[in-house]
Design a protein around this motif. Structure first.
Motif, PDB file in Angstrom:
ATOM      1  N   UNK A 151      -2.015 -25.581  57.075  1.00 28.36           N
ATOM      2  CA  UNK A 151      -2.401 -26.822  57.790  1.00 28.36           C
ATOM      3  C   UNK A 151      -1.347 -27.895  57.611  1.00 28.36           C
ATOM      4  N   UNK A 152      -0.804 -28.016  56.382  1.00 30.61           N
ATOM      5  CA  UNK A 152       0.215 -29.036  56.113  1.00 30.61           C
ATOM      6  C   UNK A 152       1.481 -28.702  56.879  1.00 30.61           C
ATOM      7  N   UNK A 153       1.847 -27.412  56.856  1.00 34.09           N
ATOM      8  CA  UNK A 153       3.045 -27.015  57.599  1.00 34.09           C
ATOM      9  C   UNK A 153       2.852 -27.242  59.101  1.00 34.09           C
ATOM     10  N   UNK A 159       4.295 -33.158  63.464  1.00 36.09           N
ATOM     11  CA  UNK A 159       4.530 -34.589  63.327  1.00 36.09           C
ATOM     12  C   UNK A 159       5.995 -34.929  63.052  1.00 36.09           C
ATOM     13  N   UNK A 160       6.694 -34.074  62.467  1.00 38.28           N
ATOM     14  CA  UNK A 160       8.056 -34.381  62.057  1.00 38.28           C
ATOM     15  C   UNK A 160       9.012 -34.267  63.241  1.00 38.28           C
ATOM     16  N   UNK A 161       9.720 -35.249  63.330  1.00 42.96           N
ATOM     17  CA  UNK A 161      10.807 -35.240  64.304  1.00 42.96           C
ATOM     18  C   UNK A 161      12.087 -35.184  63.523  1.00 42.96           C
ATOM     19  N   UNK A 162      13.177 -35.042  64.181  1.00 46.08           N
ATOM     20  CA  UNK A 162      14.461 -34.955  63.486  1.00 46.08           C
ATOM     21  C   UNK A 162      14.767 -36.236  62.746  1.00 46.08           C
ATOM     22  N   UNK A 163      14.477 -37.315  63.302  1.00 43.35           N
ATOM     23  CA  UNK A 163      14.761 -38.613  62.676  1.00 43.35           C
ATOM     24  C   UNK A 163      13.897 -38.808  61.443  1.00 43.35           C
ATOM     25  N   UNK A 164      12.607 -38.519  61.544  1.00 39.01           N
ATOM     26  CA  UNK A 164      11.690 -38.648  60.395  1.00 39.01           C
ATOM     27  C   UNK A 164      12.075 -37.654  59.314  1.00 39.01           C
ATOM     28  N   UNK A 165      12.520 -36.520  59.740  1.00 39.64           N
ATOM     29  CA  UNK A 165      12.927 -35.499  58.801  1.00 39.64           C
ATOM     30  C   UNK A 165      14.155 -35.966  58.021  1.00 39.64           C
TER      31      UNK A 165
END
Length: 184
Positions: A151-153, A159-165
């Motif tokens: 679920x977290x993955x 939710x993760x984008x390249x910038x947030x990552x």
């Protein structure tokens, strides 16, 4: 009575030797003949009768003696048999008491052995239950962890984008750098 006295009187008058005949006076001849026969029997038969009586007496005494010896032997054997009987009865009582003791001892050994076996089985049961509970809890934890991780993955991937990552990586690198400076 007169005839008896007459016969004794007539004894004094013997007939002459030339005459021989039968005396028909029964009462006169029988007592004389009987007394002669009895006298001869007593004289000659006394020894035979005495010997017969002595032999009979000796046989009776021997029989009594033999009976006494047999009686004494029988009494002795009876006493020996009674002594053996007492000994056997004592041994039987000892065997009986030992048997009862042995049975009682075996009974308690069996009870104790059964009790110990039941305790071991109870301990094995409890250990098995505890082990199964731990295994089930671990399986549930793993499944929950896997589901949470998935679920977290999934959430992170969605939710993760390249910038947030990149920002998260830089923040984490900054924290590791600060931790490294503190530890050095």
């Amino acid at each position: 009575m007169k005839n008896v006295t007459d016969s004794f009187v007539s004894l004094g008058h013997w007939p002459s030797a030339g005459s021989f005949g039968f005396n028909t006076d029964i009462l006169a001849t029988n007592p004389i003949n009987l007394s002669i026969v009895l006298g001869v029997l007593i004289f000659f038969g006394k020894g035979v009768l005495s010997d017969l009586l002595d032999n009979r007496k000796q046989r009776i005494l021997d029989t009594i003696r033999n009976s006494e010896e047999l009686r004494e032997g029988a009494i002795e054997q009876l006493e020996k048999a009674r002594a053996r009987l007492r000994k056997v009865e004592i041994e039987a009582d000892q065997f009986r008491m030992n048997g009862y003791s042995e049975i009682e001892r075996e009974k308690w050994n069996l009870i104790n052995s059964t009790y110990k076996t039941l305790e071991q089985l109870e301990n094995y049961k409890n250990e098995t239950i505890h082990f199964e509970q731990q295994r089930t809890i671990n399986q549930v934890r793993q499944q929950v962890f896997q589901q949470a991780l998935q679920g977290a993955l999934g959430t992170l991937n969605s939710c993760l984008t390249n910038e947030l990552h990149l920002r998260t990586i830089n923040a984490n690198l900054g924290m590791f750098g600060a931790i490294k400076e503190i530890t050095d």
